[in-house]
Design a protein around this motif. Sequence first.
Motif, short mmCIF file in Angstrom:
data_model
loop_
_atom_site.label_atom_id
_atom_site.label_comp_id
_atom_site.label_asym_id
_atom_site.label_seq_id
_atom_site.Cartn_x
_atom_site.Cartn_y
_atom_site.Cartn_z
N ALA A 175 35.02 24.56 34.65
CA ALA A 175 36.30 25.23 34.43
C ALA A 175 36.30 26.62 35.06
O ALA A 175 37.28 27.04 35.70
CB ALA A 175 36.60 25.33 32.93
N TYR A 176 35.18 27.31 34.91
CA TYR A 176 35.02 28.65 35.49
C TYR A 176 35.15 28.59 37.01
O TYR A 176 35.81 29.43 37.63
CB TYR A 176 33.66 29.20 35.07
N ALA A 177 34.53 27.59 37.62
CA ALA A 177 34.57 27.43 39.08
C ALA A 177 35.98 27.09 39.57
O ALA A 177 36.43 27.62 40.60
CB ALA A 177 33.59 26.36 39.51
N LYS A 178 36.67 26.21 38.85
CA LYS A 178 38.03 25.83 39.26
C LYS A 178 38.96 27.04 39.25
O LYS A 178 39.77 27.23 40.16
CB LYS A 178 38.58 24.74 38.34
N LEU A 179 38.85 27.86 38.21
CA LEU A 179 39.68 29.07 38.15
C LEU A 179 39.30 30.04 39.26
O LEU A 179 40.17 30.74 39.81
CB LEU A 179 39.53 29.74 36.78
N GLY A 180 38.03 30.07 39.61
CA GLY A 180 37.57 30.93 40.70
C GLY A 180 38.16 30.52 42.04
O GLY A 180 38.39 31.37 42.91
N GLN A 181 38.43 29.23 42.21
CA GLN A 181 39.01 28.75 43.47
C GLN A 181 40.43 29.26 43.64
O GLN A 181 40.90 29.43 44.77
CB GLN A 181 38.97 27.23 43.51
N ILE A 182 41.14 29.49 42.54
CA ILE A 182 42.49 30.04 42.64
C ILE A 182 42.44 31.43 43.28
O ILE A 182 43.26 31.78 44.13
CB ILE A 182 43.16 30.13 41.25
N LEU A 183 41.43 32.21 42.90
CA LEU A 183 41.29 33.57 43.40
C LEU A 183 40.57 33.63 44.74
O LEU A 183 40.53 34.69 45.38
CB LEU A 183 40.53 34.43 42.38
N GLY A 184 39.99 32.50 45.15
CA GLY A 184 39.27 32.49 46.41
C GLY A 184 37.83 32.94 46.26
O GLY A 184 37.15 33.21 47.27
N GLN A 185 37.33 33.02 45.03
CA GLN A 185 35.95 33.45 44.83
C GLN A 185 34.96 32.32 45.05
O GLN A 185 33.78 32.57 45.24
CB GLN A 185 35.80 34.02 43.40
N GLU A 186 35.48 31.11 45.04
CA GLU A 186 34.66 29.95 45.37
C GLU A 186 35.53 29.01 46.21
O GLU A 186 36.26 28.20 45.67
CB GLU A 186 34.17 29.22 44.11
N ILE A 187 35.46 29.20 47.53
CA ILE A 187 36.37 28.43 48.39
C ILE A 187 35.71 28.17 49.74
O ILE A 187 34.93 28.98 50.22
CB ILE A 187 37.70 29.22 48.59
N GLU A 188 36.01 27.01 50.31
CA GLU A 188 35.45 26.65 51.61
C GLU A 188 36.28 27.25 52.73
O GLU A 188 37.49 27.47 52.59
CB GLU A 188 35.41 25.12 51.74
N HIS B 159 47.51 26.07 42.94
CA HIS B 159 47.16 26.73 41.68
C HIS B 159 47.35 25.77 40.50
O HIS B 159 46.51 25.70 39.59
CB HIS B 159 48.01 27.97 41.47
N LYS B 160 48.46 25.05 40.51
CA LYS B 160 48.75 24.12 39.40
C LYS B 160 47.65 23.05 39.31
O LYS B 160 47.17 22.74 38.21
CB LYS B 160 50.11 23.46 39.62
N ARG B 161 47.26 22.50 40.47
CA ARG B 161 46.24 21.46 40.46
C ARG B 161 44.91 21.99 39.91
O ARG B 161 44.25 21.32 39.10
CB ARG B 161 46.05 20.93 41.89
N LEU B 162 44.52 23.18 40.31
CA LEU B 162 43.25 23.75 39.84
C LEU B 162 43.31 24.10 38.36
O LEU B 162 42.32 23.97 37.63
CB LEU B 162 42.90 24.98 40.67
N LEU B 163 44.47 24.56 37.90
CA LEU B 163 44.64 24.84 36.46
C LEU B 163 44.50 23.55 35.65
O LEU B 163 43.88 23.54 34.58
CB LEU B 163 46.00 25.48 36.20
N GLU B 164 45.08 22.47 36.16
CA GLU B 164 44.97 21.17 35.48
C GLU B 164 43.52 20.70 35.44
O GLU B 164 43.06 20.15 34.42
CB GLU B 164 45.86 20.14 36.17
N GLU B 165 42.79 20.90 36.54
CA GLU B 165 41.38 20.49 36.57
C GLU B 165 40.54 21.35 35.63
O GLU B 165 39.61 20.85 34.97
CB GLU B 165 40.85 20.58 38.01
N ALA B 166 40.84 22.64 35.56
CA ALA B 166 40.12 23.52 34.62
C ALA B 166 40.41 23.11 33.18
O ALA B 166 39.51 23.09 32.33
CB ALA B 166 40.54 24.97 34.85
#
Length: 463
Positions: free
Chosen positions: A435-448, A401-408
């Motif tokens: 930024a929108y996509a990175k935050l979405g990855q935290i929630l799993g809305q855009e994840i592999e 989460h921290k890494r994705l927040l930093e990228e956003a």
Amino acid sequence: MQTETIAAISTAPGQGGIGIVRISGEQAVAIAERIFRMPSGKKLSDCASHTIHYGYIWNDGHTIDEVLLMLMRAPHTYTTEDTVEINCHGGVFVVKKVLETALQNGARLAEPGEFTKRAFLGGRIDLSQAEAVIDLIQSQNEYAWKTSLGQLKGNVSKKIQELRQKILYQMAFLESALDDPEHISLEGYAHKLMLLLKEYQAELKQLIASFENGRRMTEGIKTVIIGKPNAGKSSILNLLAGEERAIVTDVEGTTRDVLEESIVLDGISLRILDTAGIRDTEDIVERMGVERALYHIEDADMILYVIDASSGLDENDQRIWQKIEEKETIVLINKTDLTEEEEELLLVSKQLPQCLQKETPILFSAKEGRGLSELSAQIKERFFAGRIALNDQITITNVRHKRLLEEALQSLCLAESSIQNGMPEDFYTIDLMDAYAKLGQILGQEIEDDLADEIFQRFCMGK
């Protein structure tokens, strides 16, 4: 999403009063009906959802165990699928026999974390809540438990969703204005967006800054015991640990290496490191121990600086002061059992540098246990004061989460740079979308899929 019906033991291995075998999937009720018999002869498929039934597990005409069976129908279950939980007697052999019976009648053995993965894929929880489940299971203290519980209830998810919605609104406005410039004007919008970006950045920075507190809660506060040889550091470790973890002798330099112990003091997790006594020495092994002690000071969350009340301060203490002057430090004046003159003990504390006199040193005796309550109170005061740990704000505890927040945050900074450099509005949308996509990855809305698999493999079987 896999449609096979899965089963696993959901209670911890070993002897217990009860053991639970969980079955989930489209065929959960049908499989349970094949192996479960009620004395009344009633069929499980005719029973209402969220009811408990008494009966027996059968296999090949033989009774396996007397059980209580809980029936829960989709979608109001943990996995959002039909779920059956069999509460049987808690012997290791009995629980395994019940599970084997379920597997023989059509279920597949669940993978680690597969029940929670199905809850995520079914949309009942998002990925950050799923990760909170394992954090909750692994929590070691009240603060880690409360934080994980808050994340499971969705406090992090809600904050991330709010930020995404704000960004999405700006993206939609930009796209609409670019598609229909005759009716939607972008005049003055760059300045407005600049102010909004600073607001979003501040929110992200606050979340990122909470990570250190989160790390301390989950891993424990890294607490390094430091002092001269024979000051009583190892005795203090043994006192805090409640057992003889470190060798204690009257010979100076007994401790040569770093000894680590995890303890919970009044609900606060501490990672205590007992280190070699700090002094100039010609002994190459002891010198290596001193170097390791100084190394651990650098990344310590807190220092317990131990002073020998019977020997006073010298140049070795001055060397220690230089290393800990900017660290969060609690001073323990140890071996107070050797003297009853409190004024003499306090005189020692007055010789300390100003940076170590911000808090009153604790008069301590590892031998008699004196000062332990004061130490606990001072750690707790600093903990709640926010200098070391948590408050009621949302706390990030997950490295991902921290890494994705930093990228956003970086993407929002790039959008801000585009505005400052007078770039066309199209450039804003590129970075806003990222930024929108990175935050979405935290929630799993855009994840592999492979990342999801990696996350759920951390879970225990049956959860």
